[in-house]
Scaffold this motif. Sequence first.
Motif, PDB file in Angstrom:
ATOM      1  N   ARG A 142       0.819  -1.209   0.000  1.00 28.39           N
ATOM      2  CA  ARG A 142       0.000   0.000   0.000  1.00 28.39           C
ATOM      3  C   ARG A 142       0.852   1.258   0.000  1.00 28.39           C
ATOM      4  O   ARG A 142       0.509   2.265  -0.616  1.00 28.39           O
ATOM      5  CB  ARG A 142      -0.909  -0.019   1.228  1.00 28.39           C
ATOM      6  N   GLU A 178      -4.302  -4.920  -5.714  1.00 25.63           N
ATOM      7  CA  GLU A 178      -5.380  -5.385  -4.840  1.00 25.63           C
ATOM      8  C   GLU A 178      -4.755  -6.267  -3.763  1.00 25.63           C
ATOM      9  O   GLU A 178      -4.659  -7.486  -3.899  1.00 25.63           O
ATOM     10  CB  GLU A 178      -6.420  -6.149  -5.665  1.00 25.63           C
ATOM     11  N   ARG A 179      -4.338  -5.626  -2.676  1.00 24.05           N
ATOM     12  CA  ARG A 179      -3.520  -6.303  -1.672  1.00 24.05           C
ATOM     13  C   ARG A 179      -4.213  -7.516  -1.052  1.00 24.05           C
ATOM     14  O   ARG A 179      -3.583  -8.528  -0.782  1.00 24.05           O
ATOM     15  CB  ARG A 179      -3.116  -5.310  -0.588  1.00 24.05           C
ATOM     16  N   ASP A 180      -5.516  -7.421  -0.852  1.00 22.56           N
ATOM     17  CA  ASP A 180      -6.232  -8.522  -0.199  1.00 22.56           C
ATOM     18  C   ASP A 180      -6.296  -9.766  -1.084  1.00 22.56           C
ATOM     19  O   ASP A 180      -6.577 -10.861  -0.583  1.00 22.56           O
ATOM     20  CB  ASP A 180      -7.650  -8.079   0.163  1.00 22.56           C
ATOM     21  N   SER A 181      -6.058  -9.592  -2.377  1.00 19.41           N
ATOM     22  CA  SER A 181      -6.126 -10.728  -3.305  1.00 19.41           C
ATOM     23  C   SER A 181      -4.759 -11.256  -3.711  1.00 19.41           C
ATOM     24  O   SER A 181      -4.662 -12.148  -4.548  1.00 19.41           O
ATOM     25  CB  SER A 181      -6.898 -10.311  -4.572  1.00 19.41           C
ATOM     26  N   GLN A 237      -2.076   0.213  -8.840  1.00 18.36           N
ATOM     27  CA  GLN A 237      -2.987  -0.099  -7.754  1.00 18.36           C
ATOM     28  C   GLN A 237      -3.074  -1.615  -7.591  1.00 18.36           C
ATOM     29  O   GLN A 237      -3.710  -2.307  -8.377  1.00 18.36           O
ATOM     30  CB  GLN A 237      -4.369   0.496  -8.037  1.00 18.36           C
TER      31      GLN A 237
END
Length: 416
Positions: free
Chosen positions: A140, A149-152, A147
């Motif tokens: 992040r 998608e850190r959660d994925s 960008q």
Amino acid sequence: MRISKGRCLEPWVIGLITCVSLIAMSVCIGLTVHYVRYNQRNTYNYYSTLPFTSDKLYAEFGREASKNFTEMSHRIESMVKNAFSGFPLQGELVKAHIIKFSEENGGVLAHMLLIFRIRSTEDPGNVNKIIEYTLHEKLRDVSGSLQVERDSVEIKKINKTETDKYFNDCCGTRRSKSSNESLRIVGGTKVEEGEWPWQASLQWDDAHRCGAVVISNTWLLSAAHCFRIHKDANRWTASFGITIYPPTMKTGIQRIIVHEKYHYPSHEYDIALLELAKPIVYTNEVHRVCLPDANHEFQPGQELFVTGFGVQHKHGYLQNRLWQVQVELIDTKTCNQPEVYNGAITPTMLCAGSLEGKRDSCQGDSGGPLVGSDARDVWYLAGIVSWGDNCALPNKPGVYARVTALRDWITEHCGI
């Protein structure tokens, strides 16, 4: 003459000295063992996928080895390295390498290999947790215009065999770097296993005649002049590895495609494609180089390497062991000066070597690779050994078929 009588140490003194010596020795050994164990490092290999969005469309960077692919890969690799720059573990990220991009669920996935060297004193379970945390949380702070998608983000530990296979399927990767002190094939330095895995030897009736370059598991590139007389594909074989005898692997040639505009004695369009009789299996020692886009620019003065099994001086003997030489790209204007090649260098050629001489390819190296690396340490094919005035003479650098100028022809005939 008077002789002095020597004094003997008391037994208890000898015992004390021996005891102290043994204690000191034990402490030294213990400290050494602790130091070695504390500084010993284990390798941790991971395969990761990072979903992301950017200001570029997938079609602009999805093709391997393209300029946009290289730029996007470099951005993401740098981003991940920055995320691990404050790594809390006693170790380091030694390699982050994008192997491909793919489209998934309307988005883009970056497929990446991560290699860490971690002190053996660290708990493996703790290592995995911290690496996962870093990928999910710290991206992040360093993502910038990308960008993620850190959660994925997904990551899984893989073994060395899996890691090698992923690397070997990528173009332009190699296992070690050549010495910057390399002089020339004419008295240069020998190559170690895995340094230049795309080099091939072309043999007519089992005798080496030319070099070639692996560009896929079924196609090689070489020089058209190698087949001016010897045209029968059935009598040619290709071997791979750093020695001709014994080879790492060997296969026949199914088809030879010589550029239709090549006409001896002209050196223009001196390029040929060879289709192998059967596909080769990529290994650490044998796999492909990257082909540059037609608009790829190799800069004058750029350090390049040329490799081959050719002679080390005119009228010398061919080499059974592969040799290498570091050369510099020389701009066409300089190479066309009267004292150099006096206007003979055309847009389908490039010059590389040294105007002082001493660094050059020679007879038997024809068809071999001239390569240069990018910021990611990925290697691209700049030229094919073609011709020159003798070997390693002042003002007579080596001349190569310019791959970027012939790139569309390569695609047209083999689809790569």
